[in-house]
Design an enzyme around this catalytic site. Sequence first.
Site, PDB file in Angstrom:
ATOM      1  N   TYR A   1      14.987 125.894  62.577  1.00 31.47           N
ATOM      2  CA  TYR A   1      15.687 126.098  63.561  1.00 31.47           C
ATOM      3  C   TYR A   1      17.172 126.841  62.707  1.00 31.47           C
ATOM      4  CZ  TYR A   1      20.572 125.901  66.340  1.00 31.47           C
ATOM      5  OH  TYR A   1      22.005 126.255  66.864  1.00 31.47           O
TER       6      TYR A   1
ATOM      7  N   LYS B   1      18.041 130.806  63.429  1.00 32.32           N
ATOM      8  CA  LYS B   1      19.099 131.660  62.642  1.00 32.32           C
ATOM      9  C   LYS B   1      19.394 132.541  62.071  1.00 32.32           C
ATOM     10  CE  LYS B   1      21.002 129.449  66.823  1.00 32.32           C
ATOM     11  NZ  LYS B   1      20.980 130.648  67.790  1.00 32.32           N
TER      12      LYS B   1
ATOM     13  N   SER C   1      24.993 129.972  63.732  1.00 33.64           N
ATOM     14  CA  SER C   1      25.334 127.755  63.785  1.00 33.64           C
ATOM     15  C   SER C   1      25.321 127.223  61.583  1.00 33.64           C
ATOM     16  CB  SER C   1      24.167 127.484  63.860  1.00 33.64           C
ATOM     17  OG  SER C   1      23.635 125.719  63.005  1.00 33.64           O
ATOM     18  N   SER C   2      26.090 126.357  62.026  1.00 36.32           N
ATOM     19  CA  SER C   2      26.402 126.351  60.478  1.00 36.32           C
ATOM     20  C   SER C   2      25.502 125.899  59.129  1.00 36.32           C
ATOM     21  CB  SER C   2      27.276 125.489  60.315  1.00 36.32           C
ATOM     22  OG  SER C   2      27.257 124.281  60.976  1.00 36.32           O
ATOM     23  N   CYS C   3      24.184 125.788  59.925  1.00 35.45           N
ATOM     24  CA  CYS C   3      23.159 125.046  59.960  1.00 35.45           C
ATOM     25  C   CYS C   3      22.150 126.163  58.851  1.00 35.45           C
ATOM     26  CB  CYS C   3      22.203 124.166  60.221  1.00 35.45           C
ATOM     27  SG  CYS C   3      21.548 124.962  61.808  1.00 35.45           S
TER      28      CYS C   3
ATOM     29  N   HIS D   1      24.100 116.035  70.118  1.00 36.65           N
ATOM     30  CA  HIS D   1      25.659 115.889  69.042  1.00 36.65           C
ATOM     31  C   HIS D   1      25.495 115.119  68.755  1.00 36.65           C
ATOM     32  CE1 HIS D   1      23.760 120.563  68.901  1.00 36.65           C
ATOM     33  NE2 HIS D   1      23.390 119.958  67.682  1.00 36.65           N
TER      34      HIS D   1
END
Length: 326
Positions: A141, A145, A112-114, A184
């Site tokens: 989260y 990842k 994920s880009s987070c 989302h």
Amino acid sequence: MFDGSGPGPKIYVAGHRGMVGAAICRRLEAMGAGEIITRTHAELDLTDQAAVEHFFSETRPDQVYLAAAKVGGIWANNTYPAEFIYENLMMEANIIGAAHRHGVGRLLFLGSSCIYPRLAEQPMHERTLLTGALEATNEPYAIAKIAGIKLCESFNRQYGTDFRSVMPTNLYGPGDNFDLEKSHVIPALIRKFDMAKAASAPAVEVWGTGTPRREFLHVDDMAAACVFVMQLDREAYRQQTEPMLSHINVGAGDDVTIAELARTVGEVVGYDGEIQFDTTKPDGTPRKLLDVSRLRALGWEATIGLKEGLQGTYEWFLQHRGDLRA
């Protein structure tokens, strides 16, 4: 990996009922890429190490797409941080470890880009990983990842496996979660605007100030990128990555403000009322735009525009609205 001649590989898609996993299955089926192996949660609990080990021992897949994850928006991440870090860590560790022990030829982990710092330089290049503090609302989260990436890299480094990672930007499309509390931003907006249109409501409330910028990628583009990266020649993949910085960003390459997104969703749904922003609610990260130069250098770019993708997603929502939870 597969040229269309002879029997294809045995491909396990973990998380095939999720939005991304389902899109990967559609893509692979359309290509006739091989034998696709899937299991529901009732059939295989991916947080159960013994069950995962038994599954790999029995099925012996050649490739694995690790699309299974516990996901959600700001509210869900804030409310269930323990579940988000624990379940994702367990799934990743069990599947990646079993893939190594049972000789899986190639694995693709979806992150994920987070994973990038909250105030990372924009657009976010892969090398900004671990250079600053994460966004607090989804830190558990994100850490899970990041651990998945490092698991893949560590097995590659120690055992010579071919485990790869891709980091998608914000995804949307058919099969998304339209639950107003756990979804989302795009499915939440579609649901809100559709409800407001049906009720002839004078206004729709949107969380935050509307100023944060976000990048969005249609899930069918994401699936195409996943298959593309999975099928890359090993040397080509290595030329664009580093042993302990091997993940590849997957995005559209541009972004919009939440206010612009809300207006576009309103147009697609056909709602002509007012849009009001609740500034007491959190904005999250100010901007999230991925640097997709690595992927472009390898020869892949997104093809589905935002408005086109939103129209298709709204059509899917209308067709399945009766099946969605209240």
